[in-house]
Design a protein around this motif. Structure first.
Motif, PDB file in Angstrom:
ATOM      1  N   UNK A   1     -10.409  -5.089   1.357  1.00 23.14           N
ATOM      2  CA  UNK A   1      -8.771  -4.961   1.514  1.00 23.14           C
ATOM      3  C   UNK A   1      -8.295  -5.831   2.832  1.00 23.14           C
ATOM      4  N   UNK A   2      -8.262  -7.040   2.766  1.00 23.91           N
ATOM      5  CA  UNK A   2      -8.172  -7.959   3.717  1.00 23.91           C
ATOM      6  C   UNK A   2      -6.429  -7.777   4.533  1.00 23.91           C
ATOM      7  N   UNK A   3      -5.706  -7.042   3.711  1.00 25.10           N
ATOM      8  CA  UNK A   3      -4.359  -6.929   4.099  1.00 25.10           C
ATOM      9  C   UNK A   3      -4.061  -5.455   4.863  1.00 25.10           C
TER      10      UNK A   3
ATOM     11  N   UNK B   1      -5.112   6.431  -1.253  1.00 25.55           N
ATOM     12  CA  UNK B   1      -4.520   5.862  -0.117  1.00 25.55           C
ATOM     13  C   UNK B   1      -4.500   4.498   0.294  1.00 25.55           C
ATOM     14  N   UNK B   2      -5.540   3.643  -0.188  1.00 28.83           N
ATOM     15  CA  UNK B   2      -5.568   2.319  -0.184  1.00 28.83           C
ATOM     16  C   UNK B   2      -5.503   1.288  -1.343  1.00 28.83           C
TER      17      UNK B   2
ATOM     18  N   UNK C   1       0.937  -1.215  -0.127  1.00 25.28           N
ATOM     19  CA  UNK C   1       0.008   0.160   0.117  1.00 25.28           C
ATOM     20  C   UNK C   1       0.875   1.367   0.114  1.00 25.28           C
ATOM     21  N   UNK C   2       1.534   1.624  -1.217  1.00 28.10           N
ATOM     22  CA  UNK C   2       2.421   2.849  -1.131  1.00 28.10           C
ATOM     23  C   UNK C   2       1.968   4.041  -0.858  1.00 28.10           C
ATOM     24  N   UNK C   3       0.695   4.173  -1.042  1.00 27.68           N
ATOM     25  CA  UNK C   3       0.156   5.329  -1.011  1.00 27.68           C
ATOM     26  C   UNK C   3      -0.817   5.867   0.446  1.00 27.68           C
TER      27      UNK C   3
ATOM     28  N   UNK D   1     -15.322   5.756   2.648  1.00 21.91           N
ATOM     29  CA  UNK D   1     -13.946   6.120   2.730  1.00 21.91           C
ATOM     30  C   UNK D   1     -13.443   7.141   1.811  1.00 21.91           C
ATOM     31  N   UNK D   2     -13.778   7.067   0.675  1.00 22.48           N
ATOM     32  CA  UNK D   2     -13.574   7.921  -0.358  1.00 22.48           C
ATOM     33  C   UNK D   2     -14.185   9.451  -0.090  1.00 22.48           C
TER      34      UNK D   2
END
Length: 150
Positions: free
Chosen positions: A81-83, A131-132, A49-51, A123-124
């Motif tokens: 997003x389970x991780x 970000x995800x 999740x780089x952002x 979330x948006x």
């Protein structure tokens, strides 16, 4: 940090919990390792999740802490997003049974009434950008970073 010990891998410079050796590869092994080690509710965050931002991490942490659900996970790009999710320790025996049966998916781990799934539109409305965004390939990284994918 939960890691898979590989012969060619360098030693980690931070405290690291290593998964036990297993024949198959799947994220469920890391989730199980974290829950077994912590014996408490865990927030799992993969490195892809780089952002991700501090703001969304704070928000997710607060949602996990307030929830009585066994699993708290956000939806992004139409996928749960389970991780990037919170897991209750009560899920560990369930995970262990599923691993023994070679059922490695995480999305069906908790029933609908046991999970709190955070809707993407919610979330948006709070967080700008991506970000995800989960990035798993050089092509996906190239698309968001502007660098060549070779």
């Amino acid at each position: 940090m939960i890691a898979v010990q590989r012969e060619e891998g360098a030693e980690a410079s931070i405290p690291t919990i290593f998964e036990s050796l297993h024949d198959d590869q799947a994220p469920v092994f890391g989730v199980a390792c974290a829950l077994a080690h912590a014996s408490a509710r865990c927030f799992i965050l993969a490195v892809d999740y780089p952002l991700i931002t501090a703001a969304i991490l704070r928000y997710l942490r607060e949602r996990v802490e307030r929830s009585n659900a066994l699993l708290v996970a956000p939806v992004w790009s139409g996928k749960t997003q389970m991780l990037c999710a919170g897991y209750a320790p009560e899920l560990l025996p369930r995970i262990e049974k599923r691993v023994a049966a070679k059922r490695y998916d995480l999305r069906s781990l908790a029933g609908q009434d046991e999970a709190e799934i955070l809707p993407e539109d919610e979330l948006r409305a709070i967080f700008a950008g991506e970000p995800l965004m989960n990035v798993n390939t050089a092509k996906e990284w190239s698309a968001i970073s502007g660098t060549p994918d070779h």
